[in-house]
Every structure is written in C-alpha cells, then in structure tokens.
Scaffold this active site. Structure first.
Site, mmCIF file in Angstrom:
data_model
loop_
_atom_site.group_PDB
_atom_site.id
_atom_site.type_symbol
_atom_site.label_atom_id
_atom_site.label_comp_id
_atom_site.label_asym_id
_atom_site.label_seq_id
_atom_site.Cartn_x
_atom_site.Cartn_y
_atom_site.Cartn_z
ATOM 1 N N TYR A 92 0.829 -1.210 0.000
ATOM 2 C CA TYR A 92 0.000 0.000 0.000
ATOM 3 C C TYR A 92 0.864 1.260 0.000
ATOM 4 O O TYR A 92 1.775 1.392 0.805
ATOM 5 C CB TYR A 92 -0.918 -0.022 1.217
ATOM 6 C CG TYR A 92 -2.088 0.940 1.171
ATOM 7 C CD1 TYR A 92 -2.667 1.320 -0.035
ATOM 8 C CD2 TYR A 92 -2.636 1.439 2.337
ATOM 9 C CE1 TYR A 92 -3.762 2.175 -0.067
ATOM 10 C CE2 TYR A 92 -3.734 2.292 2.319
ATOM 11 C CZ TYR A 92 -4.289 2.660 1.103
ATOM 12 O OH TYR A 92 -5.364 3.512 1.080
ATOM 13 N N SER A 183 1.086 -8.056 1.368
ATOM 14 C CA SER A 183 0.260 -7.022 1.983
ATOM 15 C C SER A 183 -0.782 -6.532 0.963
ATOM 16 O O SER A 183 -1.577 -7.324 0.491
ATOM 17 C CB SER A 183 1.123 -5.893 2.538
ATOM 18 O OG SER A 183 0.382 -5.079 3.411
ATOM 19 N N ASP A 273 0.786 -10.994 13.276
ATOM 20 C CA ASP A 273 0.527 -9.835 12.418
ATOM 21 C C ASP A 273 -0.578 -8.972 13.022
ATOM 22 O O ASP A 273 -1.721 -9.409 13.152
ATOM 23 C CB ASP A 273 0.119 -10.318 11.022
ATOM 24 C CG ASP A 273 0.171 -9.232 9.958
ATOM 25 O OD1 ASP A 273 0.078 -8.040 10.311
ATOM 26 O OD2 ASP A 273 0.305 -9.584 8.773
ATOM 27 N N HIS A 302 3.930 -8.578 10.400
ATOM 28 C CA HIS A 302 3.866 -8.013 9.055
ATOM 29 C C HIS A 302 5.277 -7.598 8.649
ATOM 30 O O HIS A 302 5.648 -6.423 8.689
ATOM 31 C CB HIS A 302 2.921 -6.822 9.064
ATOM 32 C CG HIS A 302 2.219 -6.575 7.772
ATOM 33 N ND1 HIS A 302 1.197 -7.376 7.309
ATOM 34 C CD2 HIS A 302 2.389 -5.615 6.823
ATOM 35 C CE1 HIS A 302 0.763 -6.914 6.148
ATOM 36 N NE2 HIS A 302 1.484 -5.857 5.841
#
Length: 320
Positions: A92, A183, A273, A302
C-alpha cells in the site's frame, strides 16, 4: 505461543465477520464487462535500465475510467517462446520497485510484469477528479458514492487487465502466468487470480483488504487500516451507518472474491501480524476452493518471512 488473534484451530475454521453484499457477483460481472470494453492502447517504451540477458520496458495501458496505468516489463532474451510469466503487485502506497530485484525470473526465462497501482507511489494515474496521484485513502474513496465508484474496484480491475495483457503477449504462454505480492500486493494477487481465473499459480503474502469489520472489532483500524477510523470519526461519528458502510466495503473485500480462484495457491502468513490480522487472512484462505497450501510463521508479524521468496520461486518452477 503468544496470541494476537484467535488460536490456530479457530483460525482454520473462521469464515469472516464482514457482510457480503447481496449483488456481489453481479457487481463484479458488471465491472469486468466495463474493463473488457476498454481499448488498452498499450505502449512499450525501452527503459534506460538494461541488462545483457533481458529487455526492460516501461509498459503503459489505459484502464477503466481512462487512467493510464504503468508497469515495469522485463522480457528475457534468447528464452524459449512462448514462456511463463509472473505478474507482481506492491504494498500500500508503494510502487513497482527496482528493476534489479526482478531479474532472477528473467534469468530463468520468465517474462516479468510489475504494476504501479493507480494513485499511489508510482507512475499510474488516478483520474478520480484530478490528474496525478492521491497516494493513500484508497479504501474509503467512493464510500459515499455509488459502489461502482470505489477506487479499489478500479485497482482490482487493473490487476486483471495487466494479467490479460501479459497473456496476450506473443512471447508469453497464456497457460503459465503466475501472480505474487505481499500485503496490498497479496490482496491484489488474490483479486487478480479471482478476476482473471487463468492465473496458473499465485503466492499471496499476508494479504490486506479483507474482513474490514473484523479489523474494526479487534481495534486494529490503524496503520494500513487507519483510514477506516478516520472515516467513522469524520463522517459517521455515532456509527449510525455502520452496517451500510461495512456492507459497501464488502464489494472490495477480497475474501468474497477468493472462491473465484482456479489457480494453485501458496499462501503465507505470520500469526503475530497486527497490521493484517491472521483471522482476516484465514477468512480468505478458508474460502479458496482450488488446490492450496499455507506456510505459517508463528513468531512473525507483518514483516519479511524468511525463506518464502525462495519457496515462491520453487513453487512457480514446479518444485514446491
């Protein structure tokens, strides 16, 4: 083992918390029809970065709503044709990355395509009101408009369109196209293989954009999901529209696309995560009906999952 979410047994049976819109399938069938009606106007521009064993191109195409979308394209020299290909998706607000870290696949004789998501850190346009970039806030873009205006709808379609373009390249074997990413890139890998079910194999890593209501219930609407909290605070501070909002987010919830996947899946997750909680990932995995396996990292969150990039390459080569 410490837990940030459910036990592994519970995760393996979890089916999600977010509502699925009643017209979900019609929504995506309509979206795909819009994508297929677009003239992509493909343009290949040789990059200033070149290596002896491959040709590197900036690839541009027109996506839905007229946006010019950019991807890096690496074509191996002297490879058998048609040959396999990989499409890659980034995290992202990021971008397609550096040329050099994609050359391993070219050395194997694979073509390699890496997308810049519209309006994020690369060269793809966001045509939602202005030319240029918006960088973030993409989950909530369109929530107060018709569902067809959701920005991630357009980004999901870009992934399928790029995969279709790759399959049409004369040098590429359309039956041997793979997808990968982590992700947001993991989410887009799922979306790509769902909307372009000819994807042969896919390797998503801790995918984003799943089970938004579960993220909210866990008080993890922060970090990558922070815009969910910002939206409620600014536009629905008493949560009077909560069910409406989570239902509309269901159109861009990848757990509901997962059953469309036909390719073989190698999935990776870390059980610590707190950015993309494990339950939101299992909500996807448990809905995949094609051949699948999951690599679990109990002590990882993550972050880089040791060895998984090597597993992915071996998986794509057929040596899982």
């Amino acid at each position: 083992m410490p837990l940030v979410d459910m036990s592994l047994e519970q995760l393996q049976n979890y089916e999600g918390s977010s509502p699925r819109p009643a017209d979900f399938d019609e929504y995506w069938d309509r979206a795909l029809a819009e994508m297929r009606a677009v003239d992509p106007q493909i343009e290949l521009i040789p990059s200033s970065f070149q290596v002896p064993y491959a040709e590197c191109f900036d690839l541009y195409f027109t996506g839905v709503r007229g946006a010019r979308i950019h991807a890096k394209y690496i074509k191996p020299k002297n490879a058998a044709e048609p040959h396999p290909a990989v499409v890659q998706f980034h995290g992202y607000t990021g971008h397609s990355g550096h040329w050099q870290d994609k050359l391993g696949y070219a050395a194997l004789g694979y073509s390699f395509f890496s997308l810049d998501c519209r309006g994020q850190g690369g060269y793809s346009e966001d045509t939602g009101g202005v030319k240029g970039t918006t960088h973030q806030g993409h989950i909530i873009r369109g929530l107060d408009d018709h569902p067809d205006q959701l920005l991630f709808r357009h980004i999901f379609l870009d992934t399928a369109q790029l995969a279709g373009i790759a399959m049409q390249m004369p040098e590429v074997d359309a039956e041997q196209v793979m997808a990968m990413g982590g992700s947001q890139g993991g989410a887009l890998t799922i979306a790509c293989a769902a909307l372009e079910p000819r994807i042969k194999k896919l390797a998503p890593v801790f995918p984003f954009l799943s089970d938004y209501k579960r993220v909210w219930q866990m008080d993890l609407a922060k970090d990558a999901y922070a815009e969910l909290r910002a939206f409620f605070r600014h536009f629905d501070p008493q949560h009077k529209r909560e069910e409406e909002i989570f239902t509309k987010l269901g159109y861009i919830d990848i757990q509901f696309l997962a059953s469309r996947i036909r390719g073989e899946v190698l999935f990776a997750t870390g059980l610590m995560d707190t950015v993309c909680p494990p339950s939101t990932q299992f909500a996807i995995y448990n809905k995949i009906t094609s051949e699948k396996s999951m690599e679990i990292y109990p002590d990882f969150g993550h972050e880089d999952l040791p060895g998984f990039s090597d597993m992915t390459m071996q998986f794509f080569l057929g040596n899982k």
